[in-house]
Write a protein that holds these residues in place. Structure first.
Motif, PDB file in Angstrom:
ATOM      1  N   ILE A 195      -3.141   8.481   5.486  1.00 47.25           N
ATOM      2  CA  ILE A 195      -2.199   9.545   5.115  1.00 47.25           C
ATOM      3  C   ILE A 195      -2.624  10.802   5.860  1.00 47.25           C
ATOM      4  CG2 ILE A 195      -1.309  10.945   3.220  1.00 47.25           C
ATOM      5  CD1 ILE A 195      -0.428   7.997   3.132  1.00 47.25           C
TER       6      ILE A 195
ATOM      7  N   TRP B 197       0.841  -1.207   0.000  1.00 43.81           N
ATOM      8  CA  TRP B 197       0.000   0.000   0.000  1.00 43.81           C
ATOM      9  C   TRP B 197       0.872   1.252   0.000  1.00 43.81           C
ATOM     10  CZ3 TRP B 197      -0.683   3.411   4.389  1.00 43.81           C
ATOM     11  CH2 TRP B 197      -1.628   4.418   4.174  1.00 43.81           C
ATOM     12  N   GLU B 198       1.926   1.268   0.838  1.00 41.33           N
ATOM     13  CA  GLU B 198       2.825   2.422   0.885  1.00 41.33           C
ATOM     14  C   GLU B 198       3.474   2.656  -0.482  1.00 41.33           C
ATOM     15  OE1 GLU B 198       6.716   3.948   3.447  1.00 41.33           O
ATOM     16  OE2 GLU B 198       6.551   1.859   2.825  1.00 41.33           O
TER      17      GLU B 198
ATOM     18  N   LYS C  99       3.230   6.066  -2.718  1.00 44.10           N
ATOM     19  CA  LYS C  99       4.417   6.834  -3.116  1.00 44.10           C
ATOM     20  C   LYS C  99       4.497   7.027  -4.633  1.00 44.10           C
ATOM     21  CE  LYS C  99       7.538   6.086   0.785  1.00 44.10           C
ATOM     22  NZ  LYS C  99       8.760   5.437   1.281  1.00 44.10           N
TER      23      LYS C  99
ATOM     24  N   LEU D 159       5.794  11.527   3.530  1.00 44.99           N
ATOM     25  CA  LEU D 159       4.536  10.977   4.026  1.00 44.99           C
ATOM     26  C   LEU D 159       4.536  10.913   5.542  1.00 44.99           C
ATOM     27  CD1 LEU D 159       3.968   7.926   1.646  1.00 44.99           C
ATOM     28  CD2 LEU D 159       2.895  10.166   1.515  1.00 44.99           C
TER      29      LEU D 159
ATOM     30  N   PHE E 284       1.835   9.254   8.615  1.00 40.85           N
ATOM     31  CA  PHE E 284       0.699   8.343   8.761  1.00 40.85           C
ATOM     32  C   PHE E 284       0.046   8.556  10.125  1.00 40.85           C
ATOM     33  CE2 PHE E 284       4.044   6.319   6.273  1.00 40.85           C
ATOM     34  CZ  PHE E 284       3.383   6.003   5.096  1.00 40.85           C
TER      35      PHE E 284
ATOM     36  N   SER F  10       6.791   6.909   9.463  1.00 41.94           N
ATOM     37  CA  SER F  10       7.228   5.789   8.635  1.00 41.94           C
ATOM     38  C   SER F  10       6.345   4.570   8.882  1.00 41.94           C
ATOM     39  CB  SER F  10       8.680   5.418   8.964  1.00 41.94           C
ATOM     40  OG  SER F  10       8.760   4.869  10.276  1.00 41.94           O
ATOM     41  N   ILE F  11       6.371   3.634   7.916  1.00 45.77           N
ATOM     42  CA  ILE F  11       5.639   2.384   8.076  1.00 45.77           C
ATOM     43  C   ILE F  11       6.232   1.565   9.223  1.00 45.77           C
ATOM     44  CG2 ILE F  11       5.230   0.126   6.976  1.00 45.77           C
ATOM     45  CD1 ILE F  11       3.213   2.125   6.098  1.00 45.77           C
TER      46      ILE F  11
END
Length: 664
Positions: A285, A93-94, A98, A105, A107, A256-257
């Motif tokens: 987001i 998904w990320e 992007k 980004l 989150f 970050s993820i």
């Protein structure tokens, strides 16, 4: 102090105490003292009705009776969320995000509470409307019931926008749920099964005084509207708290993820310490401009995703396998289980999907099986405990004939399911097609439910959906549970459905593989049912996003004489089988199927208005730049990477004014 001043001071004090207790969880007076002040206010209001206020704290006790909940169209659609179940899903998904947008980004991570979705509308700081999610496009007006929930502010404080919607979840905390069940058991009533269903059912109780007795809470998570003066999701949540809403404190902002995954890992363990049911984490987001750039699919926002916690599992005995027939004739095998508690509900049945699934898992009657809830909603069998298999167990033999009409089943090459081909003579198919026809997203016939459809078919009053338009009040009033008012509603609802637009009628016909989005594309391309019915497979596949499987299904549908006859009857009854002249007047083919990417902030029209203008003039809106993109309409703040990609692919970049000149 005069009486009016005394009343106003009491209201302000009680509203503040309500806020301290139900939103902040920090009461500063005892329940007894609160109740005494409330009684004092009630007595003053009763003695002085000239100072009545619909938003007084005394109105929280309910008392308003709602016989029928009106259907309301959401001003801003309530979308579903795409689900993920692994780290890889989130990383994918990320990556997609992007590719579509520029810039760094952030989150926002929010716990996904398991309750009943609600949309609250505030105008000038006052709660004006509360609507259930429904099908996302429209829901039920439950304002009277929502007003009884203490954590829902009736009046806002601070610097709020003049009008906005705020979305959230109505939940029933575990403590309140258990207390309700203790009281039910004490008086000999069946206990409620789980907090989520009880919360959802509470919203549709006719007496708001009964709703007021239930310890419901409202947790808010998203503000929607225009000119809100909010630039990020996280800022919106902080402002909502300032205005008086209960916004969960667990929400965090991450960069970050990796940080997202830490949040998920923590709550996967600690969620059981929470006072409410949760089934995952929602990742969004943060930047609202980036959200706008990403947009939506037909069903879900591209800027958000739900991570679902691993489903709960139990083992139980599979007693036997039965088979169901769907509206398309598809056969679904069903496992009938020894009842077992799973994720707060009693599970008795689980879908086995198809013959391949049964063979793959080697599922047999009498087996001990492991069951989980897929996404914690639909039970499914995931494995067999072979160590407990009975000695004389026999492999499952899939049925060869329809369990309803006895017709030999067919299974086409490449198909997972078996089908009953008796399209016009198999009763579950007939009932299923009519139930689909009347459903909310299709003809939305008020006063007509699935059970009534089955009864009408059983009594031979209807055999297909065109027969609905021949029904009279005299025919339906003798039906079981049909009073005079219900009969009137049914007949009036059928008459009103004649105004449903063509694209929804096309979806309602139940053509296999023709869902809402495909129906819109076909309706827009062919304009009326006659042209569509004459289309060949080769012509259909030239329509945007129509593949060979859909094309074959459409041609098969219109090649059946009975279907043509039914459509002619619908036309004779006045059902909309072509795009209205008003719609046609606003549509052209000036853009000749050219693909446009819309990026940036615009001055003269909004992004949504631009997209509508593209579609109304025969163009296609694309979400990302590719070699198939014809133009990019660029506003302020268009991302540099998009501009670079457009230049590399030699795609023309035009302004909103260039575009408006194109369609003039």
């Amino acid at each position: 102090m005069d009486i009016q001043q005394q009343i106003l001071q009491l209201r302000d004090a009680l509203n503040q105490h309500n806020y301290n207790y139900y939103v902040l969880d920090k009461p500063v007076i005892s329940d007894y003292d609160f109740d005494q002040k409330l009684k004092e206010l009630q007595a003053l209001e009763d003695a002085h009705p000239e100072f009545a206020d619909a938003y007084s704290p005394t109105k929280r006790v309910g008392g308003e009776i709602t016989k029928n909940f009106n259907t309301v169209v959401h001003e801003y659609r309530m979308y579903s969320l795409d689900n993920s179940y692994s780290k890889e899903d989130l990383l994918d998904w990320e990556t997609r995000v992007k590719k579509a947008i520029d810039g760094d980004l952030q989150f926002v991570c929010e716990l996904k509470y398991d309750g009943a979705s609600i949309s609250l509308t505030y105008e000038d700081g006052v709660l004006s409307k509360a609507v259930t999610r429904g099908d996302g496009v429209q829901g039920d007006d439950v304002t009277a019931n929502i007003k009884t929930i203490r954590s829902v502010p009736l009046r806002l404080k601070g610097d709020y926008p003049p009008k906005f919607d705020i979305r959230g979840e109505i939940v029933l905390p575990f403590d309140g749920f258990h207390k309700m069940n203790e009281e039910r058991i004490e008086i000999g009533e069946e206990p409620y099964r789980n907090p989520r269903n009880t919360a959802s059912g509470s919203l549709k109780l006719q007496d708001s005084a009964e709703v007021a007795k239930r310890p419901l809470e409202c947790l808010l998570y998203n503000i929607t509207g225009t000119n809100l003066n909010i630039s990020t999701q996280f800022e919106g949540l902080e402002k909502a708290r300032e205005w008086g809403f209960k916004v969960p404190q667990a929400t965090i902002l991450t960069n970050s993820i990796a940080e997202v995954l830490k949040f998920i890992e923590y709550w996967n363990v600690h969620r059981h310490e929470l006072p409410y049911e949760t089934d995952g984490v929602v990742v969004k987001i943060n930047d609202l401009y980036q959200q706008d750039e990403l947009g939506y699919t037909a069903k879900a926002p591209r800027w958000a995703i739900a991570y679902k916690f691993k489903a709960e599992q139990v083992s139980t005995r599979l007693n036997d396998i039965t088979y169901q027939v769907g509206r398309t004739g598809a056969i679904t095998p069903v496992a009938n289980l020894e009842p077992v508690e799973l994720a707060g509900t009693t599970v008795k049945r689980a879908s086995l999907h198809n013959a391949d699934q049964i063979e793959k898992l080697d599922i047999r009657e009498g087996d001990e099986v492991f069951v989980e809830k897929g996404g914690e909603i639909i039970p499914k069998i995931i494995a067999v405990d072979f160590s407990k298999r009975p000695e004389y167990s026999q492999p499952t033999q899939y049925i060869e004939n329809c369990p309803e009409c006895g017709t030999s089943l067919v299974r086409s090459p490449g198909e997972a399911q078996h089908y009953c081909p008796n399209y016009n003579g198999c009763q579950p198919q007939i009932v299923g097609r009519i139930q689909h026809f009347i459903s909310r997203k299709a003809m939305d016939i008020e006063g007509l439910g699935g059970e009534t459809v089955a009864l009408l078919v059983k009594e031979n009053l209807i055999n297909d959906y065109s027969d609905l338009y021949t029904l009279t009040k005299a025919q339906v009033i003798p039906l079981e549970r049909m009073a005079e008012k219900s009969a009137d509603n049914l007949i009036n609802g059928i008459a009103a459905s004649k105004n449903i637009p063509f694209e929804r009628v096309l979806y309602a016909l139940g053509i296999r593989y023709v869902g809402e989005t495909v129906a819109k594309k076909l309706a827009k391309h062919y304009k009326n049912i006659e042209k569509l019915s004459l289309a060949t497979i080769l012509e259909l596949v030239t329509v945007d996003e129509i593949g060979i499987r859909i094309a074959e299904s459409v041609v098969d549908f219109f090649s059946a004489e009975r279907n043509i006859s039914i459509i002619q009857r619908l036309k004779d009854f006045g059902v909309q089988l072509e795009i209205s002249s008003e719609q046609l007047a606003n549509q052209t083919n000036k853009l000749g199927a050219k693909a446009f990417v819309v990026s940036g902030v615009f001055e003269s029209v909004s992004r949504d208005e631009l997209k509508k203008l593209i579609e109304d003039n025969g163009g296609k809106v694309a979400s990302s730049i590719s070699s198939k993109t014809s133009y990019i309409i660029a506003g302020d703040n268009m991302g540099p990477s998009k501009r670079t990609k457009a230049e590399q692919l030699k795609i023309p970049i035009i302004t909103e004014y260039d575009f408006l000149n194109l369609i003039e």
